[in-house]
Write an enzyme that holds these catalytic residues in place. Structure first.
Site, PDB file in Angstrom:
ATOM      1  N   ASP A  32       0.865  -1.183   0.000  1.00  9.10           N
ATOM      2  CA  ASP A  32       0.000   0.000   0.000  1.00  9.10           C
ATOM      3  C   ASP A  32       0.899   1.229   0.000  1.00  9.10           C
ATOM      4  O   ASP A  32       1.115   1.856   1.038  1.00  9.10           O
ATOM      5  CB  ASP A  32      -0.907  -0.026   1.232  1.00  9.10           C
ATOM      6  CG  ASP A  32      -1.951   1.071   1.192  1.00  9.10           C
ATOM      7  OD1 ASP A  32      -2.595   1.251   0.151  1.00  9.10           O
ATOM      8  OD2 ASP A  32      -2.116   1.762   2.222  1.00  9.10           O
ATOM      9  N   CYS A  79      -5.182   4.643  -2.327  1.00  2.00           N
ATOM     10  CA  CYS A  79      -6.343   5.499  -2.055  1.00  2.00           C
ATOM     11  C   CYS A  79      -6.433   6.548  -3.154  1.00  2.00           C
ATOM     12  O   CYS A  79      -6.678   7.720  -2.913  1.00  2.00           O
ATOM     13  CB  CYS A  79      -6.206   6.173  -0.695  1.00  2.00           C
ATOM     14  SG  CYS A  79      -6.222   5.024   0.691  1.00  2.00           S
TER      15      CYS A  79
END
Length: 204
Positions: A32, A79
């Site tokens: 991530d 994101c």
């Protein structure tokens, strides 16, 4: 360890400096990386040069993760809502190596990826690869999905080492949660509006 965890070992350093041989026991990686935050921030990175730099770093991190000798599956997430950090990163990583392939992530989730347009790379598989990526990856959209804008995909070893029997229970739990959420939404739709409060009696 914090909260009493006994199966977590923290390492302070850059992932790119991690020697894969020192982590030969690792079989799964959740990657991530830093991103534009365009799916969750009111002031995301918008500059094309900045987005390109983030995408280049994301590809480098993914390709490094794929050099760990025992890794069977890699989940990549951001994101971000930008194709440059999501589907385009996946496409470029698939082109750059052949050890890992894309596997459909969270098949029960309805919102899938974007279909990329041709980019002039004459590999003869552009349309097929674009459709594969769109089908396999997952997106969420704010506010439609009641969460932030998010992207997720799953790479597995092409030689079959990505078979993940131990995750069957997790997949079943996730599917159960999705069915429960769908059932609850249908119940809310069928539930009649609460009756309006009765009018107060007129004063005499």
């Amino acid at each position: 360890a914090l909260k009493g965890a006994t199966t977590v070992t923290t390492v302070h350093g850059s992932f790119l400096d991690a020697d894969p041989k020192d982590f030969a026991h690792v079989t799964h990686i959740l990657l991530d990386p830093s991103c534009s935050s365009s799916g969750m921030s009111t002031s995301p990175v918008r500059d094309p040069a900045g987005i390109a730099a983030l995408a280049a770093a994301q590809k480098t991190l993914l390709l490094h993760a794929m050099t760990f000798p025992s890794v069977r599956a890699i989940v990549y997430s951001t994101c971000s809502v930008y194709d440059e950090e999501n589907e385009m990163v996946v496409r470029d990583v698939l082109r750059a190596q052949s050890r890992f392939v894309l596997e459909e992530a969270l098949p029960f989730w309805p919102r899938r990826g974007h279909t990329l347009a041709a980019d002039g790379h004459d590999d003869g598989l552009q349309a097929r690869t674009a459709k594969l990526i769109a089908r396999c990856v997952v997106r969420t959209l704010y506010p439609d999905d009641a969460t932030i804008g998010f992207f997720l995909c799953r790479f597995v070893r092409a030689d079959g080492g990505g078979d993940d029997d131990e995750n069957t229970e997790l997949a079943e739990k996730l599917q159960s949660l999705a069915r429960r959420r769908e059932r609850d939404e249908k119940l809310r739709e069928k539930r009649p509006d609460a009756a309006a409060p009765a009018a107060a009696p007129a004063a005499r």
